[in-house]
Design a protein around this motif. Sequence first.
Motif, PDB file in Angstrom:
ATOM      1  N   HIS A 132      -3.880  -6.373  -1.657  1.00 22.32           N
ATOM      2  CA  HIS A 132      -3.127  -7.479  -2.253  1.00 22.32           C
ATOM      3  C   HIS A 132      -3.469  -7.564  -3.733  1.00 22.32           C
ATOM      4  N   ALA A 133      -2.854  -8.511  -4.429  1.00 25.89           N
ATOM      5  CA  ALA A 133      -3.174  -8.741  -5.833  1.00 25.89           C
ATOM      6  C   ALA A 133      -4.506  -9.469  -5.938  1.00 25.89           C
ATOM      7  N   PRO A 134      -5.404  -9.013  -6.827  1.00 28.54           N
ATOM      8  CA  PRO A 134      -6.707  -9.684  -6.965  1.00 28.54           C
ATOM      9  C   PRO A 134      -6.554 -11.081  -7.548  1.00 28.54           C
ATOM     10  N   ARG A 135      -7.420 -11.973  -7.101  1.00 30.32           N
ATOM     11  CA  ARG A 135      -7.413 -13.352  -7.603  1.00 30.32           C
ATOM     12  C   ARG A 135      -8.807 -13.714  -8.094  1.00 30.32           C
TER      13      ARG A 135
ATOM     14  N   VAL B 100       4.615  -0.583  -1.075  1.00 29.32           N
ATOM     15  CA  VAL B 100       3.907  -1.860  -0.945  1.00 29.32           C
ATOM     16  C   VAL B 100       4.390  -2.835  -2.021  1.00 29.32           C
ATOM     17  N   LYS B 101       4.554  -2.336  -3.238  1.00 29.37           N
ATOM     18  CA  LYS B 101       5.066  -3.180  -4.322  1.00 29.37           C
ATOM     19  C   LYS B 101       6.442  -3.736  -3.974  1.00 29.37           C
ATOM     20  N   ALA B 102       7.319  -2.861  -3.459  1.00 29.26           N
ATOM     21  CA  ALA B 102       8.685  -3.270  -3.134  1.00 29.26           C
ATOM     22  C   ALA B 102       8.709  -4.347  -2.065  1.00 29.26           C
TER      23      ALA B 102
ATOM     24  N   ARG C 106      -0.763  -5.722   5.162  1.00 31.25           N
ATOM     25  CA  ARG C 106      -1.660  -5.224   6.198  1.00 31.25           C
ATOM     26  C   ARG C 106      -1.005  -4.085   6.966  1.00 31.25           C
ATOM     27  N   GLU C 107      -1.814  -3.056   7.249  1.00 35.97           N
ATOM     28  CA  GLU C 107      -1.353  -1.949   8.086  1.00 35.97           C
ATOM     29  C   GLU C 107      -2.521  -1.430   8.895  1.00 35.97           C
ATOM     30  N   THR C 108      -2.221  -0.965  10.082  1.00 34.44           N
ATOM     31  CA  THR C 108      -3.244  -0.299  10.881  1.00 34.44           C
ATOM     32  C   THR C 108      -3.397   1.141  10.410  1.00 34.44           C
ATOM     33  N   ALA C 109      -4.500   1.754  10.789  1.00 32.54           N
ATOM     34  CA  ALA C 109      -4.788   3.110  10.334  1.00 32.54           C
ATOM     35  C   ALA C 109      -3.726   4.106  10.786  1.00 32.54           C
TER      36      ALA C 109
END
Length: 240
Positions: A173-176, A208-210, A221-224
């Motif tokens: 995700h984007a860092p905060r 992911v960006k899109a 989130r995604e599984t391996a």
Amino acid sequence: MLVRKLLRRVGFGAGLGALLIAGAALGHAATQPDGLSLNPAASAPAAIGPVTVNPVPAAPSSEFPDAAMSRNDQGDVTVLRLDGIITPGAERSFLDALHALPARRPLVIELSSPGGFTAAGYRMIDAVLAERKGGRPVATRVRDGDSCESMCVGLYLAGYPRYAAPRAEFMVHAPRMAENGRMTLRSTQMMVERLVSLGASQSWIERVKAEGGFSGARDHRETADRLTADGANIVTDLLR
């Protein structure tokens, strides 16, 4: 048999602000690296470039508990397990554990973490890359039932090969900023570039960006097994 497998296979620097993280999954003692192999001569990503390990500053006060660190020697291989939040304290424990290992002893870093502070995490990444550049085989692993989130994904990418159980979960995700929960386009771009430099597929990053995964509005989130099917190049070997 385990050691023979492990010795048959093996393989990038910057820093942002503190990442806002919440919750920690603590538990799971270190276990032996079943089904893994490390071979310095095996096919691996492009040669590691220059690595700078920044000095560790005095730890700031933190409301977050340090990740638990454990070491488990299995024949000629060591498993270091990090379980919990990546903090300056966890960084010091991790670096101490790395430096205590015999030179070139093969290492598996097992991770279960919701992420943590990026400054600490990036120094840990630099340390792993320096170990690999110095000739130590270093693999990473996420077990079934565990997750590797946020800053943890960068640390996972620092190893090679990168093992995961099919249902192990990964999140980016984007860092905060920990101080105010805010994100910036600059820090997000730096983080994305770091993931790509460590081996994440550019095409996967763009997907992911899109989907808004780096927008700050949602976690991706995604599984391996899904990451593998998507060609993300996050996980290199699924554990069966």
